[in-house]
Design a protein around this motif. Structure first.
Motif, PDB file in Angstrom:
ATOM      1  N   CYS A  50       0.822  -1.208   0.000  1.00  0.00           N
ATOM      2  CA  CYS A  50       0.000   0.000   0.000  1.00  0.00           C
ATOM      3  C   CYS A  50       0.856   1.259   0.000  1.00  0.00           C
ATOM      4  CB  CYS A  50      -0.933  -0.008   1.214  1.00  0.00           C
ATOM      5  SG  CYS A  50      -2.205  -1.284   1.161  1.00  0.00           S
TER       6      CYS A  50
ATOM      7  N   SER B 119       0.524   3.560  -3.521  1.00  0.00           N
ATOM      8  CA  SER B 119      -0.452   4.387  -2.808  1.00  0.00           C
ATOM      9  C   SER B 119      -1.481   5.024  -3.721  1.00  0.00           C
ATOM     10  CB  SER B 119       0.285   5.481  -2.025  1.00  0.00           C
ATOM     11  OG  SER B 119       1.059   6.292  -2.912  1.00  0.00           O
ATOM     12  N   ASP B 120      -1.214   5.086  -5.024  1.00  0.00           N
ATOM     13  CA  ASP B 120      -2.198   5.609  -5.963  1.00  0.00           C
ATOM     14  C   ASP B 120      -3.260   4.587  -6.314  1.00  0.00           C
ATOM     15  OD1 ASP B 120      -0.785   7.925  -5.987  1.00  0.00           O
ATOM     16  OD2 ASP B 120       0.289   7.500  -7.855  1.00  0.00           O
ATOM     17  N   TYR B 121      -3.089   3.366  -5.858  1.00  0.00           N
ATOM     18  CA  TYR B 121      -4.009   2.298  -6.223  1.00  0.00           C
ATOM     19  C   TYR B 121      -4.622   1.605  -5.013  1.00  0.00           C
ATOM     20  CZ  TYR B 121      -1.441   2.870 -10.585  1.00  0.00           C
ATOM     21  OH  TYR B 121      -0.865   3.396 -11.704  1.00  0.00           O
TER      22      TYR B 121
ATOM     23  N   GLU C 277     -11.691   7.147  -1.087  1.00  0.00           N
ATOM     24  CA  GLU C 277     -10.517   7.695  -1.746  1.00  0.00           C
ATOM     25  C   GLU C 277     -10.390   7.229  -3.183  1.00  0.00           C
ATOM     26  OE1 GLU C 277      -8.709   9.898  -0.258  1.00  0.00           O
ATOM     27  OE2 GLU C 277      -9.784   9.719   1.647  1.00  0.00           O
TER      28      GLU C 277
ATOM     29  N   LEU D 149      -9.793   4.188  -4.118  1.00  0.00           N
ATOM     30  CA  LEU D 149      -8.715   3.219  -4.180  1.00  0.00           C
ATOM     31  C   LEU D 149      -9.244   1.813  -3.928  1.00  0.00           C
ATOM     32  CD1 LEU D 149      -6.049   5.168  -2.097  1.00  0.00           C
ATOM     33  CD2 LEU D 149      -6.277   5.106  -4.580  1.00  0.00           C
TER      34      LEU D 149
ATOM     35  N   ILE E  44      -9.540   2.679  -9.539  1.00  0.00           N
ATOM     36  CA  ILE E  44      -8.513   2.270 -10.479  1.00  0.00           C
ATOM     37  C   ILE E  44      -9.157   1.970 -11.833  1.00  0.00           C
ATOM     38  CG2 ILE E  44      -6.746   0.535 -10.896  1.00  0.00           C
ATOM     39  CD1 ILE E  44      -6.702   0.115  -7.874  1.00  0.00           C
TER      40      ILE E  44
ATOM     41  N   GLY F 148      -8.188   6.540 -10.694  1.00  0.00           N
ATOM     42  CA  GLY F 148      -7.600   7.136  -9.510  1.00  0.00           C
ATOM     43  C   GLY F 148      -6.102   7.295  -9.585  1.00  0.00           C
ATOM     44  N   ARG F 149      -5.490   6.917 -10.713  1.00  0.00           N
ATOM     45  CA  ARG F 149      -4.041   7.038 -10.813  1.00  0.00           C
ATOM     46  C   ARG F 149      -3.622   8.502 -10.856  1.00  0.00           C
ATOM     47  NH1 ARG F 149      -3.422   2.587 -15.637  1.00  0.00           N
ATOM     48  NH2 ARG F 149      -3.991   0.777 -14.410  1.00  0.00           N
TER      49      ARG F 149
END
Length: 739
Positions: free
Chosen positions: A345, A349-351, A414, A416, A726, A729-730
């Motif tokens: 994680c 953290s972008d995913y 978020e 994610l 995803i 969310g990238r």
């Protein structure tokens, strides 16, 4: 007296008088001539015979039955060398075997007499059955040399201890109605099959565990009080019948089910047939399979959740078929699940974001509340269950563990994917829910190294370490017997190597590939396929890409495969799904939420009616909620298709209220327009939306990019910008150039 002769029985009178002295002359000679050839002598019962010495001349008798008389002396048997069966029950005998032993005597019945002491029976080597019920014996003795004795009955005597039976070939032993307090000295009776110890004072069943051929046990009217005593008979696989009637143990709740569970080979319990339904109920109650535990757990949480106010969760996706993206790491205790989840994680953290579970155990050294686990009391944990706050729970090592709905929703807000870790029981429970995670098994391959690691941590007792090691085989068996239960298996002996494998696996799930661009630096592309220097697709990558085309993931595909016609192939199914995605993105078909709200659509505000309902006509465009722009279709469509195909690349409910959500409406002329969703329900400012039409161009700064949400939030988003899931969310650096 009825007598039978082997060859001249037709010449012998059927009934002879009691007094043989009256026979004289020719008849006496004839009688004695037959007397030497009589083989069976059955005296009529209840004739009050006291003296049978006249039978001394019956030298060829093989069977002698004299029950229910007043006989005190059986010395006449000494003159019957061929006697095989002797029944002298219900008489007044006091002398135990008071005659010379016939060499072939096999069966003797001396029950209901007045004998008090047993003597040595070494001379009776052929004895196979001995019945001594209802006498006054207090000690068992003299049977050591009876190497053929298979049936012994000493019921209703004064015996207080079991002894004197060592190494006898007994198959049936009856000691009912005595004063026995303890089962002892039976371990050498290896052939024992039937044991009757009813009407004694026995309190424990210990002492029977070594009788491997035991099939029937009668313990009626004893003092057995605990159900756990039946565990002493657990390993007797041939045990088929047991009688525990009139014992205090029957007062326990679920007594019958508990005994059936401990003795699963039983056919009769307390003289009643054990049914298959009872055996299944017993196993499901005391040692249920993992599937049963998971099903009960899922039903419990589902019922409690339905009792709460119903809302649209942040983890709900626009497509009714698309599962919320999750990654589950599972494996034995202390195999590195938590550490790898945190590291994953942090790097992705972008995913991904970590979903902390709740537990009733105390924190280990270095664990933080809210970061590794939510540490709660057992009372708080059960209150959360009753409030419907858990997705799954499990009990391990005497402590409760559970994945709460809020842990997932916090990550979903978020935009994610949620990464969690759990034991095998939690995986079974989660598979019953509508979530379709990717399951990665982390398992030690070298048991010795795993044990050394457990000892080095210093957190676990010997019993806990033994349990952890035994569960390695459980995970391996589940993986072997259930192909596809885990999506991937990674050895975790080397944590660094395990993380490299996990990292590469996640990149494949996400469609991320590292490639060199003429230098040492590497870049990450959001495509599901990678190309080499020649621009050709590698064969291995093509195979992996084909496997990842199914957006439902392998587990979800198994559930829907039964509804597919045999003629449809997997590629055809993938093509159909991708076609539906393209139609939804281009506005040719209403989105999933449009169909959902079409059942009871709230009326739009009158002030927005003219803006939300343009006049129908050939030039009218699909209707969209005011304030939402059309989907940005300028990007590569193949990239969008590959993104939607990944099991971990699904859109969250933010997509419903964003520019990338399917347009709600239909093509011009195809039918009536779909009523738009009431914007006031989304908390939007009407003044900021006034003057905008569905097709009005928006400033470049207001356009929605894959990394910037178009709306400040949705119900439950706490006004925080919501990242679409995803791959939307990238957080890419080149998003501005694409715009």
């Amino acid at each position: 007296m009825s007598v039978r002769s082997g060859s001249v029985s037709d010449r012998t009178p059927a009934h002879l008088p009691v007094s043989l002295c009256a026979i004289s002359g020719f008849y006496r000679m004839t009688f004695y001539w037959h007397l030497n050839r009589i083989s069976d002598c059955v005296w009529p019962q209840g004739r009050d015979l006291k003296n049978v010495s006249i039978l001394c001349n019956y030298i060829y008798l093989q069977k002698l039955e004299l029950p229910y008389n007043k006989i005190k002396d059986l010395s006449c048997v000494s003159h019957m060398p061929y006697l095989i069966t002797l029944d002298a029950s219900h008489n007044q005998l006091t002398d135990f075997f008071g005659f010379q032993p016939p060499k072939n005597l096999k069966e003797v019945n001396f029950s209901h007499n007045q004998m008090t002491a047993m003597k040595d029976l070494s001379a009776y080597s052929s004895l196979t059955k001995l019945i001594l019920d209802h006498n006054s014996f207090s000690v068992i003795r003299g049977l050591e040399k009876c190497k053929r004795l298979s049936h012994l009955s000493l019921a209703h005597n004064n015996i207080s201890r079991i002894r004197g039976l060592d190494h006898l070939p007994l198959r049936e032993l009856c000691l009912a109605g005595n004063m026995i307090n303890k089962i002892e000295n039976l371990q050498t009776l290896h052939n024992l099959q039937v044991l009757d110890l009813s009407c004694n004072r026995i309190q424990s069943l210990t002492g029977l565990q070594n009788l491997r051929f035991l099939g029937t046990v009668n313990l009626e009217s004893n003092l057995i009080t605990e159900i756990k005593e039946a565990a002493h008979l657990h390993d007797l696989i041939l045990l088929r019948e047991i009688n525990l009637l009139k014992n205090p143990v029957q007062d326990h709740d679920d007594y019958r089910i508990a005994v059936i569970f401990l003795l699963q080979h039983l056919i009769l319990l307390d003289k009643q047939t054990v049914t298959a339904e009872e055996k299944v109920a017993a196993v499901n109650k005391y040692d249920p399979p993992l599937e049963v535990v998971a099903a009960r757990d899922h039903m419990t949480h589902l019922v409690y959740q339905l009792m709460q106010p119903q809302v649209i969760f942040d983890s709900t996706l626009p497509s009714l078929d698309a599962p919320y993206p999750m990654l589950v790491l599972t494996g034995p205790q202390a195999c590195g699940k938590r550490e790898l989840a945190h590291k994953l994680c942090q790097e992705f953290s972008d995913y991904f974001a970590y979903g902390a579970c709740h537990t009733t155990r105390g924190p280990y050294f270095g664990e933080e509340d809210g970061l590794d686990y939510h540490f709660v009391t057992e009372e708080e944990f059960h209150n959360m269950i009753q409030m419907g706050q858990f997705i799954q729970t499990m009990q391990y090592g005497g402590h409760w563990y559970g994945l709460s709905r809020e842990s997932i929703e916090r990550v979903a807000r978020e935009g994610l994917a949620c990464c969690v870790h759990m034991e095998l029981e939690g995986v079974f429970s989660l598979k019953n829910s509508y979530f379709e995670p990717r399951y990665v098994l982390l398992i030690p391959s070298v048991v010795d190294n795993y044990v050394l690691f457990l000892k080095a941590r210093g957190f676990y007792s010997n019993a806990q370490m033994e349990t952890a090691v035994s569960r390695i085989d459980l995970y391996a068996r589940i993986n072997r017997e259930r192909p596809g239960f885990f999506d991937s298996i990674i050895p975790c002996d080397d944590r660094a190597e395990a993380y490299r494998s996990l990292k590469q696996l996640v990149k494949e799930y996400l469609g991320l590939e590292e490639h060199s661009g003429g230098g040492d630096s590497s870049s990450i592309t959001p495509d599901n396929t990678s190309t080499n220097t020649t621009g050709e697709l590698p064969a291995a990558s093509a195979t992996e890409s084909t496997d990842l085309m199914d957006s439902y993931s392998r587990n979800y595909q198994k559930k829907i495969q039964a509804n597919m016609t045999p003629q449809r192939t997997e590629m055809a199914s993938n093509h159909r799904r991708l076609q539906q995605i393209r139609e939804a993105l281009s506005g040719k078909s209403p989105g999933a939420y449009a169909e959902l709200f079409q059942r009871s659509v709230p009326a739009a505000p009158s002030s927005l009616a003219s803006q939300s309902h343009p006049p129908a006509g050939p030039s009218s465009s699909p209707v969209r909620p005011a304030g939402l722009s059309a989907p940005n279709l300028s990007e590569d469509s193949s990239s969008e298709e590959s993104r939607a195909s990944s099991g971990l690349s699904m859109r969250s409910s933010a997509g419903v209220f964003s520019a990338e959500s399917p347009a709600r409406g239909s093509d011009a002329g195809s039918g009536p327009n779909i009523e738009p969703l009431d914007i006031s329900m989304l908390g939007q400012d009407r003044d900021s939306l006034r003057g905008l039409t569905p097709d009005a161009p928006r400033p470049a700064s207001d356009r929605v990019s894959p990394t910037h949400p178009s709306s400040p939030g949705r119900p439950g988003a706490n006004v925080k910008p919501v990242l679409p899931p995803i791959p939307s969310g990238r957080k890419t650096n080149d998003s501005g150039s694409k715009q």
